[in-house]
Design a protein around this motif. Structure first.
Motif, PDB file in Angstrom:
ATOM      1  N   ARG A 151     -87.349 -50.419  36.910  1.00  9.39           N
ATOM      2  CA  ARG A 151     -88.420 -50.956  36.062  1.00  9.39           C
ATOM      3  C   ARG A 151     -88.584 -52.461  36.281  1.00  9.39           C
ATOM      4  NH1 ARG A 151     -85.451 -47.415  33.400  1.00  9.39           N
ATOM      5  NH2 ARG A 151     -86.435 -45.496  32.638  1.00  9.39           N
ATOM      6  N   PHE A 152     -87.477 -53.166  36.425  1.00  8.87           N
ATOM      7  CA  PHE A 152     -87.544 -54.585  36.743  1.00  8.87           C
ATOM      8  C   PHE A 152     -88.213 -54.792  38.108  1.00  8.87           C
ATOM      9  CE2 PHE A 152     -83.898 -54.906  33.719  1.00  8.87           C
ATOM     10  CZ  PHE A 152     -84.430 -55.862  32.878  1.00  8.87           C
ATOM     11  N   ALA A 153     -87.859 -53.933  39.069  1.00  6.00           N
ATOM     12  CA  ALA A 153     -88.422 -54.061  40.418  1.00  6.00           C
ATOM     13  C   ALA A 153     -89.933 -53.875  40.408  1.00  6.00           C
ATOM     14  CB  ALA A 153     -87.766 -53.053  41.359  1.00  6.00           C
ATOM     15  N   ALA A 155     -92.036 -54.262  37.865  1.00  2.57           N
ATOM     16  CA  ALA A 155     -92.667 -55.386  37.176  1.00  2.57           C
ATOM     17  C   ALA A 155     -92.662 -56.644  38.044  1.00  2.57           C
ATOM     18  CB  ALA A 155     -91.946 -55.657  35.855  1.00  2.57           C
ATOM     19  N   ALA A 156     -91.565 -56.890  38.773  1.00  2.02           N
ATOM     20  CA  ALA A 156     -91.474 -58.070  39.632  1.00  2.02           C
ATOM     21  C   ALA A 156     -92.484 -58.004  40.770  1.00  2.02           C
ATOM     22  CB  ALA A 156     -90.052 -58.202  40.187  1.00  2.02           C
ATOM     23  N   ILE A 157     -92.636 -56.836  41.376  1.00  2.00           N
ATOM     24  CA  ILE A 157     -93.579 -56.697  42.492  1.00  2.00           C
ATOM     25  C   ILE A 157     -95.019 -56.842  42.017  1.00  2.00           C
ATOM     26  CG2 ILE A 157     -94.535 -55.030  44.132  1.00  2.00           C
ATOM     27  CD1 ILE A 157     -92.011 -56.446  45.049  1.00  2.00           C
ATOM     28  N   VAL A 158     -95.326 -56.290  40.832  1.00  2.00           N
ATOM     29  CA  VAL A 158     -96.681 -56.449  40.290  1.00  2.00           C
ATOM     30  C   VAL A 158     -96.988 -57.932  40.072  1.00  2.00           C
ATOM     31  CG1 VAL A 158     -98.152 -56.035  38.285  1.00  2.00           C
ATOM     32  CG2 VAL A 158     -96.790 -54.166  39.233  1.00  2.00           C
ATOM     33  N   ALA A 159     -96.034 -58.678  39.504  1.00  2.00           N
ATOM     34  CA  ALA A 159     -96.239 -60.111  39.284  1.00  2.00           C
ATOM     35  C   ALA A 159     -96.375 -60.850  40.606  1.00  2.00           C
ATOM     36  CB  ALA A 159     -95.078 -60.683  38.475  1.00  2.00           C
ATOM     37  N   LEU A 160     -95.555 -60.472  41.567  1.00  2.00           N
ATOM     38  CA  LEU A 160     -95.590 -61.099  42.892  1.00  2.00           C
ATOM     39  C   LEU A 160     -96.936 -60.866  43.576  1.00  2.00           C
ATOM     40  CD1 LEU A 160     -92.738 -60.744  45.508  1.00  2.00           C
ATOM     41  CD2 LEU A 160     -95.060 -60.098  46.113  1.00  2.00           C
ATOM     42  N   LEU A 161     -97.367 -59.600  43.608  1.00  6.32           N
ATOM     43  CA  LEU A 161     -98.655 -59.281  44.229  1.00  6.32           C
ATOM     44  C   LEU A 161     -99.813 -59.885  43.441  1.00  6.32           C
ATOM     45  CD1 LEU A 161     -98.047 -55.554  45.249  1.00  6.32           C
ATOM     46  CD2 LEU A 161     -97.936 -57.591  46.692  1.00  6.32           C
ATOM     47  N   ASP A 202     -83.061 -61.767  34.365  1.00  7.25           N
ATOM     48  CA  ASP A 202     -81.612 -61.895  34.213  1.00  7.25           C
ATOM     49  C   ASP A 202     -81.247 -62.170  32.755  1.00  7.25           C
ATOM     50  OD1 ASP A 202     -78.995 -62.011  35.586  1.00  7.25           O
ATOM     51  OD2 ASP A 202     -78.975 -64.075  34.854  1.00  7.25           O
ATOM     52  N   ARG A 203     -82.056 -63.002  32.093  1.00  9.40           N
ATOM     53  CA  ARG A 203     -81.803 -63.277  30.686  1.00  9.40           C
ATOM     54  C   ARG A 203     -82.065 -62.032  29.818  1.00  9.40           C
ATOM     55  NH1 ARG A 203     -80.935 -67.926  27.917  1.00  9.40           N
ATOM     56  NH2 ARG A 203     -80.036 -68.444  29.966  1.00  9.40           N
ATOM     57  N   ILE A 204     -83.100 -61.270  30.163  1.00 10.27           N
ATOM     58  CA  ILE A 204     -83.368 -60.025  29.430  1.00 10.27           C
ATOM     59  C   ILE A 204     -82.181 -59.073  29.577  1.00 10.27           C
ATOM     60  CG2 ILE A 204     -84.793 -57.931  29.396  1.00 10.27           C
ATOM     61  CD1 ILE A 204     -87.191 -59.667  30.128  1.00 10.27           C
ATOM     62  N   ARG A 205     -81.673 -58.947  30.789  1.00  9.84           N
ATOM     63  CA  ARG A 205     -80.539 -58.056  31.026  1.00  9.84           C
ATOM     64  C   ARG A 205     -79.308 -58.498  30.236  1.00  9.84           C
ATOM     65  NH1 ARG A 205     -77.866 -57.591  36.930  1.00  9.84           N
ATOM     66  NH2 ARG A 205     -77.491 -59.775  36.406  1.00  9.84           N
ATOM     67  N   GLU A 206     -79.064 -59.817  30.205  1.00  9.11           N
ATOM     68  CA  GLU A 206     -77.926 -60.329  29.445  1.00  9.11           C
ATOM     69  C   GLU A 206     -78.076 -60.031  27.952  1.00  9.11           C
ATOM     70  OE1 GLU A 206     -75.039 -61.814  30.434  1.00  9.11           O
ATOM     71  OE2 GLU A 206     -75.673 -61.215  32.453  1.00  9.11           O
ATOM     72  N   LEU A 281     -94.891 -56.153  31.238  1.00  8.78           N
ATOM     73  CA  LEU A 281     -94.979 -54.900  31.986  1.00  8.78           C
ATOM     74  C   LEU A 281     -93.646 -54.159  31.958  1.00  8.78           C
ATOM     75  CD1 LEU A 281     -96.581 -52.994  33.760  1.00  8.78           C
ATOM     76  CD2 LEU A 281     -95.950 -54.385  35.742  1.00  8.78           C
ATOM     77  N   TRP A 282     -92.537 -54.909  32.113  1.00 10.11           N
ATOM     78  CA  TRP A 282     -91.220 -54.267  31.984  1.00 10.11           C
ATOM     79  C   TRP A 282     -91.074 -53.647  30.596  1.00 10.11           C
ATOM     80  CZ3 TRP A 282     -87.366 -55.228  28.425  1.00 10.11           C
ATOM     81  CH2 TRP A 282     -86.175 -54.519  28.624  1.00 10.11           C
ATOM     82  N   LEU A 283     -91.524 -54.365  29.573  1.00  6.84           N
ATOM     83  CA  LEU A 283     -91.448 -53.857  28.199  1.00  6.84           C
ATOM     84  C   LEU A 283     -92.230 -52.560  28.062  1.00  6.84           C
ATOM     85  CD1 LEU A 283     -90.689 -54.178  25.213  1.00  6.84           C
ATOM     86  CD2 LEU A 283     -92.738 -55.604  24.943  1.00  6.84           C
ATOM     87  N   LEU A 284     -93.402 -52.502  28.687  1.00  4.62           N
ATOM     88  CA  LEU A 284     -94.215 -51.283  28.622  1.00  4.62           C
ATOM     89  C   LEU A 284     -93.502 -50.112  29.286  1.00  4.62           C
ATOM     90  CD1 LEU A 284     -96.931 -49.951  27.938  1.00  4.62           C
ATOM     91  CD2 LEU A 284     -97.787 -50.743  30.152  1.00  4.62           C
ATOM     92  N   LEU A 285     -92.876 -50.358  30.454  1.00  6.43           N
ATOM     93  CA  LEU A 285     -92.142 -49.301  31.147  1.00  6.43           C
ATOM     94  C   LEU A 285     -90.921 -48.867  30.339  1.00  6.43           C
ATOM     95  CD1 LEU A 285     -92.291 -50.713  34.791  1.00  6.43           C
ATOM     96  CD2 LEU A 285     -93.613 -48.807  33.873  1.00  6.43           C
TER      97      LEU A 285
END
Length: 300
Positions: A151-153, A155-161, A202-206, A281-285
């Motif tokens: 889910r992080f991946a 969201a990260a790719i959507v933000a990147l693209l 990383d902060r969300i995961r912590e 987006l991560w929150l939605l997933l």
């Protein structure tokens, strides 16, 4: 600059989603009907850089450029003791020699750099540029999936693209010239984008480790807290790079102008994508996962 610790970033994200969707739709329309304004780096033609010992005007230069037997007028950029001439056609040896002779009459100390791109080379450059973005995105998906979760991946790719496409869309809408330095800028923006996103993730995961999130509201509060804790770091990083890119745009030479402009645009969009695109987006997933587990406890 101070932000309220209880600021609802998730709620604000809907306005940024709407803004990004509008730009995306406009970008798709312009790309579909008009495409990008490619420089000679991506299409057949010749690019002539001339270094001079004195400044000359376009009125002085124009007669020197006539009589080469070309069907299109060149695009001329005149700077301080420097001239850039771009042709949409390839100059042969005779035309190149005639151009040098004509300009040498204006300044006998002039030096020339002539670059010619043929159609096949231009197509290969365009393909390689697309492949470089796709491969870098694939590598990031693998890295984030291993270190975090899928889910992080996503969201990260959507933000990147998102950041990369926003730059492409703006260049298409305003018909700004796309050259090789533009591709370098897009790849650089991708690097900064994923860096900011990973910091927040990383902060969300912590924070996930130190509490139980039983509902969507708990997750939402966690995301808001995580963004708030990393916000100033993200803004300071983006701002310092933005200042450097901005002054390169204002004071830099013509050869890096499109690179600097793409960086400025990309950093502006990237400044909010990690906060208002990737995290919500991560929150939605994650919310969908909570709903699925609630409906089918066996999946928990």
């Amino acid at each position: 600059m101070r932000f309220k610790k209880d600021m609802d970033f998730v709620h604000l994200s809907k306005y940024f989603f709407i803004f990004s969707i509008v730009i995306t739709v406009m970008g798709v329309i312009f790309l579909g009907f008009m495409g990008l304004n490619y420089s000679v780096d991506f299409k057949a033609g010749s690019n002539v850089d001339v270094s001079l010992s004195k400044n000359i005007t376009q009125d002085q230069l124009q007669p020197a450029l006539s009589g080469l037997g070309l069907s299109h007028e060149p695009n001329i950029t005149i700077g301080d003791k420097r001239v850039n001439i771009r042709y949409d056609e390839e100059l042969d040896n005779e035309q190149s020699a005639a151009l040098k002779t004509a300009i040498t009459k204006l300044d006998d100390k002039a030096s020339f750099e002539v670059n010619t791109v043929d159609p096949e080379m231009a197509k290969e450059l365009a393909r390689n540029a697309i492949y470089s973005v796709l491969l870098s995105s694939l590598g990031i998906i693998v890295y984030v999936s291993i270190r975090f979760e899928w889910r992080f991946a996503v969201a990260a790719i959507v933000a990147l693209l998102h950041d990369a496409f926003m730059v492409v869309a703006i260049f298409s809408i305003f018909r700004l010239e796309v050259d090789l330095t533009f591709i370098v800028a897009v790849l650089t923006i991708i690097g900064y984008s994923i860096n900011d996103t990973i910091v927040i993730f990383d902060r969300i995961r912590e924070n996930l480790r130190f509490g139980k999130q039983k509902s969507y509201e708990d997750l939402k509060a966690l995301v808001n807290k995580s963004v708030s804790q990393t916000l100033m770091r993200s803004l300071y990083t983006a701002f310092t790079v933005f200042i450097a890119a901005f002054f390169l745009l204002i004071l830099g030479g013509e050869s890096i102008k499109m690179f600097s402009l793409a960086m400025v645009i990309g950093l502006l969009f990237g400044a909010y994508s990690s906060i208002f695109i990737a995290s919500p987006l991560w929150l939605l997933l994650k919310k969908r996962q909570k709903v699925a587990v609630k409906n089918n406890p066996a999946k928990a």
